[in-house]
Scaffold this motif. Structure first.
Motif, short mmCIF file in Angstrom:
data_model
loop_
_atom_site.label_atom_id
_atom_site.label_comp_id
_atom_site.label_asym_id
_atom_site.label_seq_id
_atom_site.Cartn_x
_atom_site.Cartn_y
_atom_site.Cartn_z
N ASP A 105 -8.01 -1.27 -4.57
CA ASP A 105 -6.86 -1.30 -5.47
C ASP A 105 -7.07 -2.02 -6.80
OD1 ASP A 105 -5.67 0.13 -3.55
OD2 ASP A 105 -4.21 -1.38 -2.93
N THR A 141 -6.27 -0.41 -10.53
CA THR A 141 -5.26 -0.97 -11.43
C THR A 141 -5.89 -1.28 -12.79
OG1 THR A 141 -4.33 -2.00 -9.48
CG2 THR A 141 -3.47 -2.72 -11.59
N THR A 193 -0.67 -4.48 7.55
CA THR A 193 -1.22 -4.62 6.21
C THR A 193 -2.27 -3.55 5.93
OG1 THR A 193 -2.79 -6.21 7.06
CG2 THR A 193 -0.82 -7.09 6.02
N ASN A 206 0.13 4.28 -3.87
CA ASN A 206 0.30 2.82 -3.89
C ASN A 206 1.71 2.40 -3.51
OD1 ASN A 206 1.17 4.06 -6.23
ND2 ASN A 206 0.80 2.26 -7.51
N VAL A 207 2.71 3.17 -3.97
CA VAL A 207 4.10 2.83 -3.66
C VAL A 207 4.38 3.05 -2.17
CG1 VAL A 207 6.50 3.47 -4.07
CG2 VAL A 207 4.91 3.33 -5.98
N TYR A 243 2.22 2.94 0.20
CA TYR A 243 1.48 1.94 0.97
C TYR A 243 2.16 0.57 0.91
CZ TYR A 243 -2.55 4.90 2.07
OH TYR A 243 -3.37 5.86 2.59
N SER A 244 2.67 0.19 -0.26
CA SER A 244 3.30 -1.13 -0.30
C SER A 244 4.63 -1.09 0.44
CB SER A 244 3.43 -1.66 -1.73
OG SER A 244 4.42 -0.97 -2.41
N SER A 245 5.28 0.07 0.45
CA SER A 245 6.49 0.22 1.26
C SER A 245 6.15 0.14 2.75
CB SER A 245 7.17 1.54 0.94
OG SER A 245 8.20 1.79 1.85
N ASN A 263 3.68 -1.64 3.98
CA ASN A 263 3.45 -3.06 4.26
C ASN A 263 4.76 -3.80 4.51
OD1 ASN A 263 0.77 -2.60 3.87
ND2 ASN A 263 0.66 -3.58 1.87
N ASP A 264 5.74 -3.58 3.63
CA ASP A 264 7.01 -4.29 3.76
C ASP A 264 7.75 -3.88 5.03
OD1 ASP A 264 6.39 -5.36 1.38
OD2 ASP A 264 7.76 -4.13 0.18
N THR A 315 11.71 5.31 -0.24
CA THR A 315 11.09 4.59 -1.35
C THR A 315 10.13 5.50 -2.11
OG1 THR A 315 11.13 2.69 0.12
CG2 THR A 315 9.94 2.42 -1.94
N THR A 316 9.34 6.29 -1.36
CA THR A 316 8.34 7.13 -1.99
C THR A 316 8.98 8.25 -2.82
OG1 THR A 316 6.98 6.68 -0.05
CG2 THR A 316 6.21 8.38 -1.53
#
Lengths: 287, 435
Positions: free
Chosen positions: B74, B78, B194, B389-390, B392-394, B396-397, B421-422
């Protein structure tokens, strides 16, 4: 007199015991992490997460050798880079702060108040916030991924200018400047030969602050640099931890690297300590 | 508000003064002729990539490649996207994970090199090739490595419990229970909230494909039956307490692998390198098997990782860059170096013949690469979208909360959050979203 002094001495003694305990606790709080790094860097990779936390081992030199061997001694290049960024950056920043602080303290010119207020506001803005705009600007100039990308933004330190102004106002009497002018010295000569020596102790403070700030800076070089031969230690070690899912993180090397990276800072503080003591004493007398 | 920009306006003035000297740092010439000597930068996080590149540099004095080693995954992407937006600072060549390719294409960061590399389609498995074409005629990179999922396990612990490597996910669940009952400290594995990449691979195995292209619109299918089945399965194991709920790649997890409390790992072909680093004491005790299956009659697997090599849109020498990229991932000499020096599992089908020795950590397992090759062939098709990325971070949360709660129902609910979210993010970014 003795009957009066006895009750006052007792609480005094108690208070110092409390203060001593608090200070000892504070010292332990600050030193324990350093002790942990010292102990952890003596462990081999296998021992790191398996043996008792505070039990030292004997692999410190193996770890240093392994760290030095990583990609042909890249770590030492990071060390040299960090010294360059912090040394040159702090020296230039100190000189600029001295000039700006002296000018703001001793000269009258239009807009002086505004400029000083803007610098004060700059003190409140964390450098991290500026990293992205600075990146975009330097990208326009094609200067990202060069030494300049990290050096240039560290030249200006609002806090350093603020400190230098306070110090110039307190340490440089206007009478001496007048005397120097009457003797025929120009502005540059007055600044270099009269003002700088008088501000020396304050400038050591500015230098140390800025040196430590650049030495520990992560965000700016992390954003600016793409070539790992230009990395400072902070960004380099972070890379050893983030190897991606398919590689194990190099914990042992990172811990050993962190230990070595604080040695120059400790050495710097010990050498420059005497200036700080003078500085504190001088400040105390003037107040 | 303008006040805060003063220090940096001052830096700009200083920068302008110094820019004359700094301009010399760019060594690109403007001419595109391939006879001119050029120097190209290459961002990669693969270990020892510089040594692989040395072989090219020795033979191509006019196209010199400089490797800039990056942080894994990542952060490098970025950084590349920032440089693309800023208009300068990007490398010529970039390592791009398959799941990042749509993101990089929609940000106009990597170039179509179909004209430069010619026809390489035949050299790669279809699923992998699809990852760099996104189903179009364009070619956004040449596949470098693939990372099919397999099952790694402590053969000594399995033997002690009278277990074989699980053939199906039912077997896996039964083994999980047996191992944990025999020794309450031992787990067959952990559900890591994670590692979205692993969960994606598990969903891929079950037949999910989270994104899709319908005409000029994207579709998002995260909260769909196959993924729900996977989430409910792992949620059930975590709720029962027979699988751990701690994340992977932490010091605790390393210690658990090393002291034998984690005795299995669903991971990819690169796992031996990680195990060697985190569980050195267990060398010789691990074995590998094909993935547990949902349907033993139709073996399938997913991927965790794998990447292509792409040419960026900022490169002034796309022709030379493409020439190198094509050599790196198809030439027999390069493939050999990739496999032996850089320790990647090359995506090219020609590489299977080169990989004969098993990885050092599993030296007993002579058929290691045969199992890996079978797995690579069994990978199900999967389409990634422009906002992985969005998602994946969703993941994680939402799954961190679910794993903490240890409730199977929370696992399936987390998918609703991920889906929402996606989709919202895609719409907000201005994409057409179908459904």
């Amino acid at each position: 007199m003795t009957t009066v002094s006895l009750p006052t001495r007792k609480p005094g003694r108690n208070r110092s015991a409390v203060a001593t305990t608090l200070l000892l606790l504070g010292a332990a709080y600050c030193l324990l992490p350093v002790l942990w790094v010292l102990i952890a860097s003596s462990k081999s990779a296998g021992e790191l997460f398996s043996t008792f936390t505070l039990a030292p081992s004997t692999h410190l030199f193996d770890n240093i050798a392994e760290l030095s061997g990583y990609r042909d001694g890249l770590y030492w290049r990071w060390m040299a880079n960090t010294a360059l960024y912090a040394g040159v950056g702090a020296a230039a920043s100190t000189l600029i702060s001295a000039m700006a602080g002296y000018a703001l303290a001793k000269f009258d010119f239009p807009g002086k108040g505004t400029i000083f207020n803007i610098i004060l506001a700059g003190v409140l803005v964390p450098g991290v916030i500026l990293a992205i705009p600075q990146y975009l600007l330097l990208a326009k100039l094609g200067m990202t991924n060069t030494y300049w990308a990290v050096l240039l933004p560290s030249f200006i330190s609002p806090y350093g200018i603020y400190l230098a102004r306070i110090f110039a106002a307190a340490a440089v009497p206007t009478e001496i400047l007048e005397a120097s002018r009457i003797d025929g010295a120009g502005d540059w000569r007055t600044f270099a030969k009269v003002v700088l020596p008088m501000m020396r102790t304050g400038l050591v403070t500015v230098f140390l602050f800025q040196f430590v700030a650049i030495w520990n800076n992560f965000m700016l070089p992390y954003i600016m640099l793409g070539d790992d031969k230009l990395y400072p230690i902070t960004v380099g070690l972070n890379g050893l931890l983030n190897q991606g899912a398919s590689q194990p993180a190099m914990y042992t090397s990172v811990i050993t690297g962190a230990l070595i990276s604080i040695v120059p800072l400790i050495a710097l503080f010990l050498t420059l300590q005497r200036y700080w003591q003078v500085d504190l004493a001088a400040g105390g007398v003037k107040a | 508000m303008n006040k805060k920009f003063v220090p940096f306006a001052a830096a700009l003035t200083a920068a302008a003064l110094l820019s004359v000297t700094a301009c010399s740092s760019s060594d690109d010439s403007d001419s595109g002729s391939s006879d001119e000597p050029v120097s190209l930068t290459y961002w990669s996080w693969t270990p020892n990539m510089d040594k692989v590149v040395d072989a090219w540099n020795a033979k191509n004095p006019n196209i010199q490649i400089v490797v800039n080693k990056q942080d894994g995954g990542d952060p490098a992407v970025t950084k590349l996207l920032t440089a693309i937006q800023a208009g300068s600072g990007a490398p010529d060549i970039m390592q791009a994970e398959y799941q990042k390719v749509p993101t990089l294409v929609s940000a106009d960061a990597i170039a179509d090199i179909s004209a430069e590399v010619g026809d390489l389609k035949a050299k790669f498995p279809d699923g992998v090739w699809n990852g760099v074409t996104l189903g179009s005629d364009a070619v956004y990179g040449v596949p470098q490595d693939s990372a099919p999922l397999m099952f790694f396990y402590r053969s000594d612990v399995f033997e002690k419990n009278g277990l074989e490597a699980p053939k199906t996910w039912d077997d896996y669940a039964a083994a999980a229970e047996k191992i944990h009952k025999a020794d309450p400290k031992q787990y067959i594995g952990t559900f890591s909230a994670t590692d979205a990449g692993l969960f994606t691979g598990l969903a891929q195995q079950a037949g999910a494909s989270w994104w899709g292209v319908n005409g000029d619109a994207w579709s998002v299918n995260i909260n769909e039956p196959a993924t729900q089945k996977v989430a409910a399965y792992w949620g059930g194991l975590v709720e029962k307490g027979v699988v751990d709920n701690k994340p992977m790649y932490t010091p605790d997890w390393n210690a658990a692998l090393n002291d034998g409390t984690q005795v299995g790992w669903v991971s990819a072909v690169w796992a031996p390198g990680v195990l060697e680093g985190s569980a050195a004491d267990t060398k010789g005790k691990w074995k590998v098997a094909a993935m547990p299956q949902w349907d033993a009659a139709a073996p399938a697997t997913g991927n965790w990782g794998g990447s292509a090599t792409s040419v960026t849109t900022q490169s002034k020498h796309p022709k030379q860059a493409a020439e190198f990229v094509s050599w790196l991932n198809t030439d027999p000499e390069a493939l050999k170096l990739l496999a032996n020096t850089a320790n990647v599992y090359p995506a090219s089908t020609d590489a299977t013949a080169l990989l004969t020795e098993p990885p050092a950590f599993l030296s007993e397992q002579a058929d290691y690469y045969a199992i890996a090759a079978e797995a690579a062939k069994a990978a199900k098709p999967f389409t990634y979208g422009p906002n992985v990325n969005v998602a994946y971070s969703s993941f994680n949360d939402a799954f961190a909360k679910a794993a903490e709660a240890k409730k199977a129902s929370a696992f399936t609910e987390a998918l609703t959050t991920m889906q929402q979210t996606t989709v919202d993010d895609l719409k907000k970014a201005g994409f057409n979203v179908a459904g």
